[in-house]
Design a protein around this motif. Structure first.
Motif, PDB file in Angstrom:
ATOM      1  N   SER A  69      18.984   8.003 -23.030  1.00  0.00           N
ATOM      2  CA  SER A  69      18.242   8.629 -21.938  1.00  0.00           C
ATOM      3  C   SER A  69      16.852   9.030 -22.409  1.00  0.00           C
ATOM      4  CB  SER A  69      18.992   9.868 -21.442  1.00  0.00           C
ATOM      5  OG  SER A  69      19.057  10.851 -22.484  1.00  0.00           O
ATOM      6  N   GLU A  70      15.963   9.221 -21.459  1.00  0.00           N
ATOM      7  CA  GLU A  70      14.612   9.704 -21.780  1.00  0.00           C
ATOM      8  C   GLU A  70      14.685  11.092 -22.418  1.00  0.00           C
ATOM      9  OE1 GLU A  70      11.698   8.274 -21.522  1.00  0.00           O
ATOM     10  OE2 GLU A  70      11.935   6.561 -20.172  1.00  0.00           O
ATOM     11  N   GLU A  71      15.590  11.939 -21.882  1.00  0.00           N
ATOM     12  CA  GLU A  71      15.744  13.300 -22.419  1.00  0.00           C
ATOM     13  C   GLU A  71      16.255  13.252 -23.854  1.00  0.00           C
ATOM     14  OE1 GLU A  71      18.615  17.216 -21.819  1.00  0.00           O
ATOM     15  OE2 GLU A  71      18.367  15.817 -20.140  1.00  0.00           O
ATOM     16  N   GLY A  72      17.257  12.414 -24.090  1.00  0.00           N
ATOM     17  CA  GLY A  72      17.807  12.295 -25.432  1.00  0.00           C
ATOM     18  C   GLY A  72      16.785  11.750 -26.411  1.00  0.00           C
ATOM     19  N   TYR A  73      16.016  10.756 -25.984  1.00  0.00           N
ATOM     20  CA  TYR A  73      14.998  10.186 -26.859  1.00  0.00           C
ATOM     21  C   TYR A  73      13.952  11.240 -27.231  1.00  0.00           C
ATOM     22  CZ  TYR A  73      11.151   7.642 -28.794  1.00  0.00           C
ATOM     23  OH  TYR A  73      10.150   7.255 -29.661  1.00  0.00           O
ATOM     24  N   GLU A  79      21.789  -2.831 -20.152  1.00  0.00           N
ATOM     25  CA  GLU A  79      21.777  -2.876 -18.687  1.00  0.00           C
ATOM     26  C   GLU A  79      22.367  -4.185 -18.177  1.00  0.00           C
ATOM     27  OE1 GLU A  79      17.672  -2.191 -17.938  1.00  0.00           O
ATOM     28  OE2 GLU A  79      17.791  -0.052 -18.339  1.00  0.00           O
ATOM     29  N   THR A  88      26.677  10.085 -27.229  1.00  0.00           N
ATOM     30  CA  THR A  88      25.818  10.763 -26.253  1.00  0.00           C
ATOM     31  C   THR A  88      25.217  12.047 -26.801  1.00  0.00           C
ATOM     32  OG1 THR A  88      27.717  11.984 -25.358  1.00  0.00           O
ATOM     33  CG2 THR A  88      27.185   9.871 -24.323  1.00  0.00           C
ATOM     34  N   LYS A 110      23.795   3.740 -23.362  1.00  0.00           N
ATOM     35  CA  LYS A 110      22.386   3.948 -23.018  1.00  0.00           C
ATOM     36  C   LYS A 110      21.765   5.145 -23.748  1.00  0.00           C
ATOM     37  CE  LYS A 110      22.681   1.860 -18.406  1.00  0.00           C
ATOM     38  NZ  LYS A 110      22.505   2.064 -16.954  1.00  0.00           N
ATOM     39  N   TYR A 158       9.060   5.977 -26.380  1.00  0.00           N
ATOM     40  CA  TYR A 158      10.323   5.342 -25.985  1.00  0.00           C
ATOM     41  C   TYR A 158      10.207   3.823 -25.926  1.00  0.00           C
ATOM     42  CZ  TYR A 158      14.557   4.577 -23.099  1.00  0.00           C
ATOM     43  OH  TYR A 158      15.768   4.155 -22.613  1.00  0.00           O
ATOM     44  N   LYS A 168      21.701  16.377 -25.104  1.00  0.00           N
ATOM     45  CA  LYS A 168      21.698  14.924 -25.259  1.00  0.00           C
ATOM     46  C   LYS A 168      20.953  14.555 -26.536  1.00  0.00           C
ATOM     47  CE  LYS A 168      21.953  13.748 -20.343  1.00  0.00           C
ATOM     48  NZ  LYS A 168      21.315  12.997 -19.236  1.00  0.00           N
ATOM     49  N   GLU A 196      21.390  10.914 -28.473  1.00  0.00           N
ATOM     50  CA  GLU A 196      22.125   9.664 -28.697  1.00  0.00           C
ATOM     51  C   GLU A 196      21.717   9.046 -30.029  1.00  0.00           C
ATOM     52  OE1 GLU A 196      20.056  10.086 -25.964  1.00  0.00           O
ATOM     53  OE2 GLU A 196      21.242   9.932 -24.130  1.00  0.00           O
ATOM     54  N   SER A 237      29.939   7.160 -26.197  1.00  0.00           N
ATOM     55  CA  SER A 237      29.154   6.733 -25.038  1.00  0.00           C
ATOM     56  C   SER A 237      29.923   5.709 -24.208  1.00  0.00           C
ATOM     57  CB  SER A 237      27.830   6.122 -25.494  1.00  0.00           C
ATOM     58  OG  SER A 237      27.116   5.602 -24.397  1.00  0.00           O
TER      59      SER A 237
END
Length: 344
Positions: free
Chosen positions: A308-312, A341, A124, A306, A331, A232, A234, A302
Motif C-alpha cells: 500500500s501507499e501508506e505501508g510504503y 494485480e 501486511t 500488495k 514508490y 501497515k 509490508e 498477505s
C-alpha cells in the motif's frame, strides 16, 4: 462371374478396408503419442530464488510444494543464505533471479545506484520484537551490555538500532553488537552470553519459556505506530533486479501467479494443514513447533501480495530515520505491483 470369384473379391475388399482403418488408428495414435510426448518435453523455465529462510515466506514455499509453479511452467530452486543482505547480494551477482528478504537492503542498494524492483509483499505488517534477559527490564539498562540484532544492514539491525536510540542510548557507543546465527541468540540470552536479542514474533513463546523480558512487543499496535509510524509495514518482500524484470516480464508474471495461488491457499487453510505442507522447508522443526509458529504469525500473512501507499511511506520513512536511506526513493521507482494485480 462365378461365386468363388465374387466371394474372394469381397474378402479382399474387407481386408483392404480393415487395413485402412487400422492404419488410420495407428496414425491417430501416433499423433496423440507425439503430442503427449511434446507436452511432457515442454521446457520449463528455471529460476533460482535466494532467501534467508523464515516463516514470513510461507506462501512461496507452499506454491512450490503444491505444484503451483509447475502449473505456470516454472521450475524453482531455492538458494538459502545466512542473512537477507547476503541473499540479496547473491541475486545482484547473478546467482538468482528472485530474492526474498526484508525491504531495507533493497532501499540501501537503490540509494547506492543498484536498481531492483519489488514485485510482491508477503506480509501486511512487521512483527519484530526485542527481548532482554531476566535482569533487563528497560532499554536504558543495556548501556555497556551486549545485544544481538542480526547482521549490519539487515532489517532487524535497523529495528534494534532505532529501539536503542528511542531508549536514550547511542548504539554506536553504548552497546556491543554480538555476531551469531539467528537461531543461536535465544540460547545465548538464556546462558548470559548476551543481554538482549532481536526476536521474531513467531518465536515469542520460546523466549517467554526461558524467562526473557519483552522490551518491545512487535505485535502491539500502539508500539507499531510509535516505532514504524503505521500499522501497515509490508516489509517481507520478493524482489528482482530491474534489468531482469524489464527483460523477462512473462517469467516474472508466471512466478507471481504461482505465489498468488500459494498465498490464497495459505490464508484459507488451517494451521495444521499449513504446517504439514511446510515441514520439508524447515528441517529440524516438528509439526507441533510449526503449528505454534504459524498461529503466532498468521495475522501478518498477505492475502493479495500488495504494498500500500501508506505501508510504503512508513517503510521509507523508517529507513530514512535509521540511516538506511539518505534520500527518498519514491514508490514508483522501486515498487512494481502490475504482476500482483494481473495475478489477482
Amino acid at each position: 462371374m462365378n461365386k468363388r470369384f465374387i466371394k474372394f473379391t469381397k474378402i479382399a475388399l474387407l481386408f483392404t478396408l480393415a487395413m485402412s482403418i487400422f492404419a488410420g488408428c495407428a496414425n491417430n495414435s501416433g499423433t496423440q503419442s507425439e503430442g503427449s510426448a511434446q507436452e511432457e518435453q515442454k521446457e520449463m523455465t528455471k529460476v533460482v530464488v535466494s532467501e534467508f529462510r523464515g516463516m514470513n515466506y510461507a506462501a512461496v514455499h507452499i506454491a512450490d510444494a503444491l505444484g503451483y509453479f509447475e502449473e505456470e511452467g516454472i521450475e524453482v530452486e531455492f538458494a538459502v543464505y545466512g542473512d537477507g543482505p547476503v541473499a540479496f547480494q547473491g541475486m545482484h551477482a547473478g546467482d538468482s533471479q528472485f530474492c526474498m528478504l526484508s525491504i531495507e537492503p533493497v532501499f540501501r542498494a537503490f540509494d547506492e545506484g543498484l536498481e531492483s524492483k519489488v514485485v510482491a509483499a508477503l506480509d501486511t505488517t512487521r512483527l519484530y520484537g526485542f527481548a532482554g534477559s531476566k535482569d533487563i527490564t528497560e532499554i536504558s539498562q543495556l548501556k555497556g551490555k551486549t545485544v544481538f540484532a542480526g547482521a549490519p544492514g539487515s532489517a532487524p539491525y535497523s529495528f534494534i538500532w532505532s529501539i536503542l536510540e528511542e531508549g536514550g542510548l547511542n548504539p554506536a557507543e553504548d552497546v556491543t553488537f554480538a555476531q551469531m546465527q539467528y537461531g543461536a541468540s535465544m540460547a545465548a540470552l538464556e546462558q548470559g552470553t548476551i543481554d538482549a536479542s532481536y526476536m521474531d514474533h513467531y518465536n515469542r513463546n520460546k523466549f517467554s519459556a526461558i524467562g526473557a523480558n519483552f522490551l518491545v512487543d512487535g505485535a502491539d499496535m500502539e508500539t507499531k505506530k510509535r516505532v514504524f509510524g503505521s500499522e501497515k509495514f509490508e516489509g517481507s518482500i520478493i524482489t528482482a533486479t530491474k534489468k531482469f524484470v524489464d527483460e523477462n516480464p512473462e517469467t516474472v508474471q508466471s512466478f507471481i501467479n504461482g505465489v498468488a495461488k500459494g498465498a490464497k491457499w495459505l490464508t484459507s487453510h488451517s494451521d495444521e494443514e499449513v504446517a504439514e505442507v511446510l515441514m520439508p522447508y524447515h528441517d529440524g522443526s516438528t509439526k507441533e513447533d510449526l503449528i505454534e509458529r504459524i498461529s503466532l504469525i498468521k495475522i501478518a500473512y498477505s492475502p493479495d501480495l500488495k504494498i500500500s501507499e501508506e505501508g510504503y511511506e512508513a517503510m521509507e520513512n523508517f529507513s530514512l530515520k535509521t540511516g538506511v536511506l539518505k534520500n527518498k526513493v519514491g514508490y514508483e521507482n522501486i515498487i512494481d505491483m502490475r504482476f500482483v494485480e494481473q495475478a489477482q
